[in-house]
Design a protein around this motif. Structure first.
Motif, PDB file in Angstrom:
ATOM      1  N   HIS A 145      -4.428  -0.695  15.773  1.00 12.69           N
ATOM      2  CA  HIS A 145      -3.230  -1.976  16.049  1.00 12.69           C
ATOM      3  C   HIS A 145      -2.534  -2.776  14.989  1.00 12.69           C
ATOM      4  O   HIS A 145      -1.236  -2.837  14.949  1.00 12.69           O
ATOM      5  CB  HIS A 145      -3.323  -2.662  17.550  1.00 12.69           C
ATOM      6  CG  HIS A 145      -3.460  -1.429  18.326  1.00 12.69           C
ATOM      7  ND1 HIS A 145      -4.975  -1.539  19.033  1.00 12.69           N
ATOM      8  CD2 HIS A 145      -2.291  -1.105  20.233  1.00 12.69           C
ATOM      9  CE1 HIS A 145      -5.012  -0.627  20.025  1.00 12.69           C
ATOM     10  NE2 HIS A 145      -4.066  -0.808  20.054  1.00 12.69           N
ATOM     11  N   TYR A 146      -3.440  -3.206  14.549  1.00 13.40           N
ATOM     12  CA  TYR A 146      -3.264  -4.306  13.360  1.00 13.40           C
ATOM     13  C   TYR A 146      -3.073  -3.115  11.462  1.00 13.40           C
ATOM     14  O   TYR A 146      -2.821  -4.258  10.904  1.00 13.40           O
ATOM     15  CB  TYR A 146      -4.078  -5.332  12.797  1.00 13.40           C
ATOM     16  CG  TYR A 146      -4.714  -5.964  14.374  1.00 13.40           C
ATOM     17  CD1 TYR A 146      -4.031  -6.475  15.025  1.00 13.40           C
ATOM     18  CD2 TYR A 146      -5.588  -5.484  15.242  1.00 13.40           C
ATOM     19  CE1 TYR A 146      -3.829  -7.700  16.001  1.00 13.40           C
ATOM     20  CE2 TYR A 146      -5.654  -5.248  16.510  1.00 13.40           C
ATOM     21  CZ  TYR A 146      -5.124  -6.865  16.861  1.00 13.40           C
ATOM     22  OH  TYR A 146      -5.468  -7.452  18.217  1.00 13.40           O
ATOM     23  N   VAL A 147      -2.539  -1.858  11.667  1.00  7.93           N
ATOM     24  CA  VAL A 147      -2.984  -1.417  10.190  1.00  7.93           C
ATOM     25  C   VAL A 147      -1.171  -1.361   9.672  1.00  7.93           C
ATOM     26  O   VAL A 147      -0.299  -0.740  10.627  1.00  7.93           O
ATOM     27  CB  VAL A 147      -3.207   0.538  10.943  1.00  7.93           C
ATOM     28  CG1 VAL A 147      -2.425   0.614  11.527  1.00  7.93           C
ATOM     29  CG2 VAL A 147      -3.304   0.569   9.286  1.00  7.93           C
ATOM     30  N   SER A 148      -1.364  -1.908   8.935  1.00  3.87           N
ATOM     31  CA  SER A 148       0.389  -1.303   8.244  1.00  3.87           C
ATOM     32  C   SER A 148       0.653  -0.383   7.642  1.00  3.87           C
ATOM     33  O   SER A 148       0.132   0.651   7.209  1.00  3.87           O
ATOM     34  CB  SER A 148      -0.031  -2.915   6.991  1.00  3.87           C
ATOM     35  OG  SER A 148      -0.369  -2.651   5.766  1.00  3.87           O
ATOM     36  N   PRO A 149       2.283  -0.564   7.398  1.00  7.74           N
ATOM     37  CA  PRO A 149       3.566   0.925   7.247  1.00  7.74           C
ATOM     38  C   PRO A 149       2.780   1.454   6.032  1.00  7.74           C
ATOM     39  O   PRO A 149       2.495   2.443   6.252  1.00  7.74           O
ATOM     40  CB  PRO A 149       4.296   0.264   7.383  1.00  7.74           C
ATOM     41  CG  PRO A 149       4.579  -1.142   7.885  1.00  7.74           C
ATOM     42  CD  PRO A 149       3.506  -0.896   7.856  1.00  7.74           C
ATOM     43  N   GLU A 150       2.653   0.739   5.415  1.00  9.60           N
ATOM     44  CA  GLU A 150       2.485   1.072   3.684  1.00  9.60           C
ATOM     45  C   GLU A 150       1.071   1.755   3.867  1.00  9.60           C
ATOM     46  O   GLU A 150       1.053   2.543   3.018  1.00  9.60           O
ATOM     47  CB  GLU A 150       2.241   0.209   2.587  1.00  9.60           C
ATOM     48  CG  GLU A 150       1.704  -0.949   3.162  1.00  9.60           C
ATOM     49  CD  GLU A 150       1.407  -2.280   3.214  1.00  9.60           C
ATOM     50  OE1 GLU A 150       2.889  -1.866   4.698  1.00  9.60           O
ATOM     51  OE2 GLU A 150       1.096  -3.442   3.502  1.00  9.60           O
ATOM     52  N   VAL A 151       0.167   0.776   5.188  1.00  8.72           N
ATOM     53  CA  VAL A 151      -1.696   1.318   4.597  1.00  8.72           C
ATOM     54  C   VAL A 151      -1.756   3.518   5.390  1.00  8.72           C
ATOM     55  O   VAL A 151      -2.125   4.617   4.403  1.00  8.72           O
ATOM     56  CB  VAL A 151      -2.191   1.347   5.324  1.00  8.72           C
ATOM     57  CG1 VAL A 151      -4.195   1.999   5.822  1.00  8.72           C
ATOM     58  CG2 VAL A 151      -2.847  -0.176   4.237  1.00  8.72           C
ATOM     59  N   LEU A 152      -0.246   3.655   6.304  1.00 13.47           N
ATOM     60  CA  LEU A 152      -0.395   5.185   7.436  1.00 13.47           C
ATOM     61  C   LEU A 152       0.779   5.782   6.357  1.00 13.47           C
ATOM     62  O   LEU A 152       1.025   6.970   6.544  1.00 13.47           O
ATOM     63  CB  LEU A 152       0.439   4.537   8.939  1.00 13.47           C
ATOM     64  CG  LEU A 152      -0.230   3.757   9.577  1.00 13.47           C
ATOM     65  CD1 LEU A 152       0.340   3.731  11.172  1.00 13.47           C
ATOM     66  CD2 LEU A 152      -1.405   4.570  10.178  1.00 13.47           C
ATOM     67  N   ASN A 153       1.365   5.296   5.294  1.00 13.83           N
ATOM     68  CA  ASN A 153       2.084   6.029   3.925  1.00 13.83           C
ATOM     69  C   ASN A 153       1.084   5.957   2.744  1.00 13.83           C
ATOM     70  O   ASN A 153       1.987   6.700   2.423  1.00 13.83           O
ATOM     71  CB  ASN A 153       3.116   5.760   3.819  1.00 13.83           C
ATOM     72  CG  ASN A 153       4.241   5.265   5.606  1.00 13.83           C
ATOM     73  OD1 ASN A 153       4.478   6.290   5.857  1.00 13.83           O
ATOM     74  ND2 ASN A 153       5.296   4.826   5.783  1.00 13.83           N
ATOM     75  N   ASN A 154      -0.150   5.598   2.784  1.00 12.15           N
ATOM     76  CA  ASN A 154      -1.222   5.992   1.629  1.00 12.15           C
ATOM     77  C   ASN A 154      -0.479   5.865   0.558  1.00 12.15           C
ATOM     78  O   ASN A 154       0.361   6.108  -0.539  1.00 12.15           O
ATOM     79  CB  ASN A 154      -0.921   8.042   1.578  1.00 12.15           C
ATOM     80  CG  ASN A 154      -2.803   8.180   1.268  1.00 12.15           C
ATOM     81  OD1 ASN A 154      -3.248   6.935   1.472  1.00 12.15           O
ATOM     82  ND2 ASN A 154      -3.154   8.805   0.835  1.00 12.15           N
ATOM     83  N   LYS A 155       0.419   4.555   0.537  1.00  9.04           N
ATOM     84  CA  LYS A 155       0.866   3.529  -0.650  1.00  9.04           C
ATOM     85  C   LYS A 155      -0.589   2.719  -1.056  1.00  9.04           C
ATOM     86  O   LYS A 155      -0.966   2.477  -0.493  1.00  9.04           O
ATOM     87  CB  LYS A 155       2.302   2.849  -0.126  1.00  9.04           C
ATOM     88  CG  LYS A 155       3.314   4.239   0.754  1.00  9.04           C
ATOM     89  CD  LYS A 155       5.226   3.869  -0.135  1.00  9.04           C
ATOM     90  CE  LYS A 155       5.698   4.655   0.188  1.00  9.04           C
ATOM     91  NZ  LYS A 155       6.067   4.486   1.173  1.00  9.04           N
ATOM     92  N   ILE A 156      -0.044   2.623  -2.491  1.00 10.75           N
ATOM     93  CA  ILE A 156      -0.406   1.690  -2.855  1.00 10.75           C
ATOM     94  C   ILE A 156      -0.360   0.179  -2.270  1.00 10.75           C
ATOM     95  O   ILE A 156       0.995  -0.320  -1.854  1.00 10.75           O
ATOM     96  CB  ILE A 156      -0.065   0.920  -3.731  1.00 10.75           C
ATOM     97  CG1 ILE A 156      -0.778   2.896  -5.510  1.00 10.75           C
ATOM     98  CG2 ILE A 156      -0.780  -0.243  -5.153  1.00 10.75           C
ATOM     99  CD1 ILE A 156      -1.750   2.826  -5.460  1.00 10.75           C
ATOM    100  N   ILE A 157      -1.879  -0.392  -2.225  1.00  9.72           N
ATOM    101  CA  ILE A 157      -1.083  -1.499  -0.695  1.00  9.72           C
ATOM    102  C   ILE A 157      -1.945  -3.096  -1.378  1.00  9.72           C
ATOM    103  O   ILE A 157      -2.167  -3.112  -3.132  1.00  9.72           O
ATOM    104  CB  ILE A 157      -2.510  -1.491   0.154  1.00  9.72           C
ATOM    105  CG1 ILE A 157      -3.987  -1.352  -0.111  1.00  9.72           C
ATOM    106  CG2 ILE A 157      -1.763  -0.394   1.141  1.00  9.72           C
ATOM    107  CD1 ILE A 157      -4.783  -2.150   0.495  1.00  9.72           C
ATOM    108  N   HIS A 158      -1.384  -4.126  -1.440  1.00 12.77           N
ATOM    109  CA  HIS A 158      -2.256  -5.559  -1.997  1.00 12.77           C
ATOM    110  C   HIS A 158      -1.570  -6.448  -0.700  1.00 12.77           C
ATOM    111  O   HIS A 158      -2.392  -5.924   0.272  1.00 12.77           O
ATOM    112  CB  HIS A 158      -1.252  -6.075  -2.930  1.00 12.77           C
ATOM    113  CG  HIS A 158       0.889  -6.241  -2.435  1.00 12.77           C
ATOM    114  ND1 HIS A 158       1.107  -6.717  -1.469  1.00 12.77           N
ATOM    115  CD2 HIS A 158       1.757  -6.066  -3.071  1.00 12.77           C
ATOM    116  CE1 HIS A 158       2.104  -6.493  -0.826  1.00 12.77           C
ATOM    117  NE2 HIS A 158       2.487  -6.513  -2.271  1.00 12.77           N
ATOM    118  N   GLU A 159      -1.656  -7.563  -0.862  1.00 12.23           N
ATOM    119  CA  GLU A 159      -1.879  -8.717  -0.256  1.00 12.23           C
ATOM    120  C   GLU A 159      -1.316  -8.466   1.413  1.00 12.23           C
ATOM    121  O   GLU A 159      -2.183  -8.429   1.942  1.00 12.23           O
ATOM    122  CB  GLU A 159      -2.490  -9.265  -0.725  1.00 12.23           C
ATOM    123  CG  GLU A 159      -1.403 -10.602  -1.112  1.00 12.23           C
ATOM    124  CD  GLU A 159      -0.758 -10.570  -2.171  1.00 12.23           C
ATOM    125  OE1 GLU A 159      -1.322  -9.542  -3.144  1.00 12.23           O
ATOM    126  OE2 GLU A 159       0.261 -10.905  -2.475  1.00 12.23           O
TER     127      GLU A 159
END
Ligand code: ADE
Length: 336
Positions: free
Chosen positions: A223-237
């Motif tokens: 429930h708390y996962v961000s769109p960029e993680v789901l889209n396998n993008k480079i992530i930051h804070e």
């Protein structure tokens, strides 16, 4: 020995003057130095116990990680990440009252042991289960403390990556204690860690760019996962501030913003930013805060470097009147 009196729990805040002595005293501990009392919680490869130092009677939360299970579940990288982050955040110069503190680690043939500051009042999930939702004042206090903890770890180059109510513990005095750094990512490399004590080599891939952290986000709740993680993008804070947005929503609405019958549908809602405020949502400033956190582009989110970091929060109307420096010594509204 540790000078704290037996009745004083090793609750998140420990007077700074004591810290150096603590560290010295906690240097060479073993399992035999602690009395293992009741079980506090259980994870997939670890169990947390209430532990008491046999000499000083100071109480701790002792996380016991089974080496066999760590190997079986290929969690070696995760364990060492957790230890590295906790060690960094437990140093006197980087210690923070709203972050769980690691006092020492040791091991025996079966297990790895993490001796942690004790947060003796359940977690935010438990609070929410009981209260359903918080008042605006309770939510402001809780959110301010989470913001203080997150901006602190980010300033130390650490992204938590698994911010959720279960990982926000409550101290004896009702203050937030951010815990469980098993999914955390350290941004700048520090001095290399000694070789793992666990013998066999890991079949897990070495730690790559943050995108490899993806699996971590799927361990618990989606429930708390961000769109960029789901889209396998480079992530930051920004991933932590997305989770914060979800949590603030939940504190005041009583439900999570992105919910559905399956992970698949939850993920679809997240990636298309499909959520709605309930008609009775109590506070316009909180709504504006959530709207400046739940944004698809991580660089647009309040709190990120691009948005001025901590100062972005300080200036937001939801936090007007918050005495940020005085938070650790304030009376928690969660104690009522
Ligand atoms: N469960 C996991 N970590 C804990 C801690 N530090 N205090 C209390 N319970 C916990």
């Amino acid at each position: 020995s540790i000078p704290s009196p037996p009745e004083a729990p090793a609750d998140a805040a420990s007077p700074p003057a004591k810290k150096a002595e603590d560290e010295q005293a906690m240097g060479l501990k073993t399992k035999a130095d602690f009395l293992f009392l009741e079980e506090l919680g259980e994870g997939s490869y670890s169990t947390v116990y209430l532990g008491s130092d046999r000499n000083t009677h100071t109480r701790f939360a002792i996380k016991v990680c089974s080496k066999a299970q760590i190997m079986r579940e290929k969690k070696i990288q995760q364990i060492f990440r957790e230890k590295e982050c906790l060690q960094k955040l437990s140093r006197p110069e980087s210690y923070h009252p709203f972050i769980v503190r690691l006092y020492c680690t040791f091991q025996d043939n079966e297990s790895l042991y993490f001796v942690l500051s004790l947060a003796s009042r359940q977690d935010l999930l438990g609070v929410l289960k009981k209260k359903k939702k918080l008042t605006v004042e309770e939510a402001r206090f809780t959110t301010s403390e989470i913001v203080a903890a997150l901006t602190h770890i980010h300033a130390h180059g650490i992204i938590h990556r698994d911010v959720k109510p279960e990982n926000l513990l409550i101290s004896q005095s009702g203050h937030i204690v951010l815990s469980d750094f098993g999914c955390a990512k350290m941004l700048e490399p520090t001095t290399p860690e000694p070789a793992p004590p666990t013998p066999a080599p890991s079949s897990e891939a070495p730690d790559g760019p943050p995108r490899t952290g993806r699996r971590c986000s799927f361990v618990g709740t989606a429930h708390y996962v961000s769109p960029e993680v789901l889209n396998n993008k480079i992530i930051h804070e920004g991933v932590d501030y997305w989770a914060l947005g979800c949590i603030v929503f939940q504190l005041l609405a009583g439900d999570r913003p992105f919910n559905d019958v399956s992970e698949y549908f939850i993920f679809k809602r997240i990636t298309s930013l499909r959520y709605e405020f309930p008609a009775d949502f109590p506070d316009a400033n909180a709504k504006s805060l959530i709207e400046s956190l739940l944004l698809i582009d991580p660089d647009d989110r309040l709190g990120t470097r691009a948005k001025g970091g901590f100062s972005g929060f300080k200036e937001h109307p939801f936090f007007e009147g918050v005495d940020w420096k005085g938070l650790p010594d304030s009376v928690s509204p969660l104690m009522a």
